[in-house]
Design a protein around this motif. Sequence first.
Motif, PDB file in Angstrom:
ATOM      1  N   HIS A 325       0.612  -1.417   0.019  1.00 21.37           N
ATOM      2  CA  HIS A 325       0.258   0.281  -0.248  1.00 21.37           C
ATOM      3  C   HIS A 325       0.854   1.496  -0.250  1.00 21.37           C
ATOM      4  O   HIS A 325       0.442   2.086  -0.487  1.00 21.37           O
ATOM      5  N   ALA A 326       1.852   1.129   0.964  1.00 21.39           N
ATOM      6  CA  ALA A 326       3.054   2.245   0.832  1.00 21.39           C
ATOM      7  C   ALA A 326       3.619   2.539  -0.426  1.00 21.39           C
ATOM      8  O   ALA A 326       3.650   3.608  -1.555  1.00 21.39           O
ATOM      9  N   GLN A 327       4.288   1.398  -1.161  1.00 16.15           N
ATOM     10  CA  GLN A 327       4.848   1.435  -2.107  1.00 16.15           C
ATOM     11  C   GLN A 327       3.126   1.568  -3.588  1.00 16.15           C
ATOM     12  O   GLN A 327       3.816   3.118  -4.361  1.00 16.15           O
ATOM     13  N   ALA A 328       2.435   2.070  -3.626  1.00 20.37           N
ATOM     14  CA  ALA A 328       1.351   1.820  -4.179  1.00 20.37           C
ATOM     15  C   ALA A 328       1.351   3.689  -4.108  1.00 20.37           C
ATOM     16  O   ALA A 328       0.866   4.615  -5.094  1.00 20.37           O
ATOM     17  N   GLN A 329       1.016   4.390  -2.993  1.00 22.70           N
ATOM     18  CA  GLN A 329       0.840   5.438  -2.751  1.00 22.70           C
ATOM     19  C   GLN A 329       1.597   5.794  -2.674  1.00 22.70           C
ATOM     20  O   GLN A 329       2.279   7.789  -3.886  1.00 22.70           O
TER      21      GLN A 329
END
Length: 369
Positions: A325-329
Amino acid sequence: MGIRKKTNKNPPVLSHEFVIQNHADIVSCVAMVFLLGLMFEVTSKFAVLFITVQYNVTISTNGPDETAVNHFHHGIKDLATVFFYMLVAIIMHAIIQEYVLDKINRKKHFSKTKHSKFNESGQLSAFYLFSFSWGASILLSENFLSNPVTLWEGYPHTLMPFQMKFYFICQLGYWLHALPELYFQKTKKEDIPRQLVYIFLYLVHIAGAYVLNLNRLGLVLLVLHYFVEFLFHVSRLVYFSNENRQTGFTIWAVLFVLGRLLTLSLSVLTVGFGLATAENQGFDLAAGNFNVLFVRITVLAAICLTQAFMMWKFINFQLRRWREHAQAQTLKKKQVPSKSKSKKDKANGVNGVNSHGADSPRPRKEKSS
């Protein structure tokens, strides 16, 4: 136009592909052999061992209306019954796969990775729902939830009602059927160790509770565990249909932690305190009494280690989700300014063409007077 080569759709008889494609029909024929054996007097005694539940004990209740109640205990003949219902589980697995999951896969057009995970969650969600509903009905009918003291009171619980014994037989049959299904479903080599681990854990805990006469505690823990696992696989099925729907995973995460705490609490209460203070202490194989310190420590250690292993897998799963999720953000944040810069560059380029391009009128030089 090239001539197409004829492909042999029907593999050779008894080849690997033939067995995989027709394993449900083959297993159905084997199960029918046992059912047909009931029709003949010579083979009926042999077929009964596989189909019906063994070790029946009739107990008459004292009272004005004397009634006979049938109870059952476990024995070596249960292996034959478990084998037959393992065949039934293979047939049911094939029916759900062919008539439900395969039709949904054709409509959704999942990738190979999602296809295998969807099939796994589809099969397990059906099994968990059925097992949870059946187990909960047994708990309510036997009043185990309203009176938790019955989990250890009167140990050893060698006699079981029909529904409870049949429940454990079916549970063992289902998890044994998962072993040949690794071959029938062409499971990837990298996925086999993971599946072997949880199949082994299920078989050890269910068989341990069944053999050690801890069937009441085992039933409560199975119902609790199956409810949490059912919620997870349903959430994964919903996620495959729409990746934006992840609320189910959040609810599952909370219930998963609560389920581990309840499992540990009930296990320590039953085995650590209830059986430790029970009057019937000692080891008696004939009477089915395993209430000794070594067995109690082994049971608690197995349960605690399994719960710790599950929590470790759960934490790794949550960390991986947060990392993704952090990489996608971060990718979204990087894409937004790059798009805005590209728009500005295009705008500046257009203005430059209009001011200095060949199509724009150049300013005329004034003639000197």
